[in-house]
Design a protein around this motif. Structure first.
Motif, PDB file in Angstrom:
ATOM      1  N   UNK A  48       0.837  -1.193   0.000  1.00 30.54           N
ATOM      2  CA  UNK A  48       0.000   0.000   0.000  1.00 30.54           C
ATOM      3  C   UNK A  48       0.874   1.245   0.000  1.00 30.54           C
ATOM      4  N   UNK A  49       0.439   2.226  -0.768  1.00 31.51           N
ATOM      5  CA  UNK A  49       1.087   3.528  -0.808  1.00 31.51           C
ATOM      6  C   UNK A  49       0.036   4.574  -0.486  1.00 31.51           C
ATOM      7  N   UNK A  50       0.404   5.537   0.310  1.00 31.51           N
ATOM      8  CA  UNK A  50      -0.554   6.580   0.668  1.00 31.51           C
ATOM      9  C   UNK A  50      -1.006   7.325  -0.582  1.00 31.51           C
ATOM     10  N   UNK A  51      -2.331   7.460  -0.724  1.00 38.25           N
ATOM     11  CA  UNK A  51      -2.887   8.208  -1.836  1.00 38.25           C
ATOM     12  C   UNK A  51      -3.137   7.411  -3.090  1.00 38.25           C
ATOM     13  N   UNK A  52      -2.807   6.118  -3.062  1.00 40.02           N
ATOM     14  CA  UNK A  52      -3.022   5.304  -4.259  1.00 40.02           C
ATOM     15  C   UNK A  52      -3.285   3.854  -3.872  1.00 40.02           C
ATOM     16  N   UNK A  53      -3.713   3.085  -4.861  1.00 43.45           N
ATOM     17  CA  UNK A  53      -3.957   1.658  -4.682  1.00 43.45           C
ATOM     18  C   UNK A  53      -3.330   0.914  -5.856  1.00 43.45           C
ATOM     19  N   UNK A  54      -3.062  -0.356  -5.655  1.00 43.43           N
ATOM     20  CA  UNK A  54      -2.455  -1.182  -6.692  1.00 43.43           C
ATOM     21  C   UNK A  54      -3.366  -2.342  -7.054  1.00 43.43           C
ATOM     22  N   UNK A  55      -3.459  -2.601  -8.341  1.00 48.15           N
ATOM     23  CA  UNK A  55      -4.296  -3.674  -8.866  1.00 48.15           C
ATOM     24  C   UNK A  55      -3.491  -4.503  -9.857  1.00 48.15           C
ATOM     25  N   UNK A  56      -3.999  -5.700 -10.114  1.00 41.89           N
ATOM     26  CA  UNK A  56      -3.387  -6.579 -11.105  1.00 41.89           C
ATOM     27  C   UNK A  56      -4.477  -7.171 -11.995  1.00 41.89           C
ATOM     28  N   UNK A  57      -4.258  -7.094 -13.287  1.00 39.87           N
ATOM     29  CA  UNK A  57      -5.105  -7.789 -14.255  1.00 39.87           C
ATOM     30  C   UNK A  57      -4.231  -8.854 -14.892  1.00 39.87           C
ATOM     31  N   UNK A  58      -4.597 -10.115 -14.709  1.00 42.06           N
ATOM     32  CA  UNK A  58      -3.803 -11.221 -15.242  1.00 42.06           C
ATOM     33  C   UNK A  58      -4.612 -11.939 -16.315  1.00 42.06           C
ATOM     34  N   UNK A  59      -4.158 -11.767 -17.551  1.00 38.03           N
ATOM     35  CA  UNK A  59      -4.821 -12.352 -18.712  1.00 38.03           C
ATOM     36  C   UNK A  59      -4.093 -13.634 -19.091  1.00 38.03           C
ATOM     37  N   UNK A  60      -4.835 -14.708 -19.308  1.00 39.38           N
ATOM     38  CA  UNK A  60      -4.241 -15.978 -19.694  1.00 39.38           C
ATOM     39  C   UNK A  60      -4.530 -16.246 -21.167  1.00 39.38           C
ATOM     40  N   UNK A  61      -3.487 -16.675 -21.888  1.00 38.01           N
ATOM     41  CA  UNK A  61      -3.668 -17.043 -23.295  1.00 38.01           C
ATOM     42  C   UNK A  61      -3.025 -18.406 -23.545  1.00 38.01           C
ATOM     43  N   UNK A  62      -3.401 -19.025 -24.641  1.00 34.72           N
ATOM     44  CA  UNK A  62      -2.914 -20.363 -24.966  1.00 34.72           C
ATOM     45  C   UNK A  62      -1.434 -20.387 -25.330  1.00 34.72           C
ATOM     46  N   UNK A  63      -0.958 -19.333 -26.003  1.00 31.67           N
ATOM     47  CA  UNK A  63       0.396 -19.422 -26.559  1.00 31.67           C
ATOM     48  C   UNK A  63       1.085 -18.061 -26.625  1.00 31.67           C
ATOM     49  N   UNK A  64       2.364 -18.120 -26.784  1.00 32.40           N
ATOM     50  CA  UNK A  64       3.175 -16.926 -26.990  1.00 32.40           C
ATOM     51  C   UNK A  64       2.721 -16.202 -28.268  1.00 32.40           C
ATOM     52  N   UNK A  65       2.345 -16.972 -29.262  1.00 28.38           N
ATOM     53  CA  UNK A  65       1.864 -16.401 -30.529  1.00 28.38           C
ATOM     54  C   UNK A  65       0.628 -15.529 -30.291  1.00 28.38           C
ATOM     55  N   UNK A  66      -0.318 -16.008 -29.476  1.00 33.57           N
ATOM     56  CA  UNK A  66      -1.519 -15.215 -29.171  1.00 33.57           C
ATOM     57  C   UNK A  66      -1.152 -13.904 -28.487  1.00 33.57           C
ATOM     58  N   UNK A  67      -0.215 -13.968 -27.538  1.00 29.68           N
ATOM     59  CA  UNK A  67       0.197 -12.754 -26.833  1.00 29.68           C
ATOM     60  C   UNK A  67       0.887 -11.789 -27.788  1.00 29.68           C
TER      61      UNK A  67
END
Length: 108
Positions: A48-67
């Motif tokens: 935690x940091x004063x004045x802000x919040x941290x989030x994570x969006x974790x996207x899963x894909x089948x392959x390196x090619x898709x990414x």
């Protein structure tokens, strides 16, 4: 499988608006590219940091090619929309993880 993890630091003055925008607009837009099979959206509670919040969006894909296809054909436009809407109120960094093994716990 690959996890494309985006960690975002968001100013608390726009946090509620940003969370709603992520859930209703940005994450659906990313998923609608057809390159990912799932997304987990989480709030970091251990850092935690004063004045802000941290989030994570974790996207899963089948392959390196898709990414790579996502990064070449969609990422820039979607990231630009984020910057236009929240400008200097957010900072993001991205990491790529290769899943080695999935372990599941079954509680009886």
């Amino acid at each position: 499988m690959i996890i494309y993890s985006v960690t975002i630091n968001i100013d608390e003055t726009v946090e509620t608006e940003w969370v709603q925008w992520m859930k209703k607009t940005h994450i659906p837009d990313v998923m609608n590219t057809g390159k990912f099979i799932s997304c987990r959206f989480s709030k970091l509670v251990s850092h935690k940091e004063e004045g802000s919040a941290n989030y994570s969006a974790q996207y899963t894909c089948h392959s390196r090619h898709d990414l790579e296809d996502y990064q070449q054909n969609f990422a820039q436009e979607l990231q630009q929309k984020s910057l236009e809407k929240f400008a200097d109120k957010m900072h993001a960094f991205r990491t790529e993880l290769e899943i080695i093994e999935d372990f599941y716990s079954v509680l009886s």
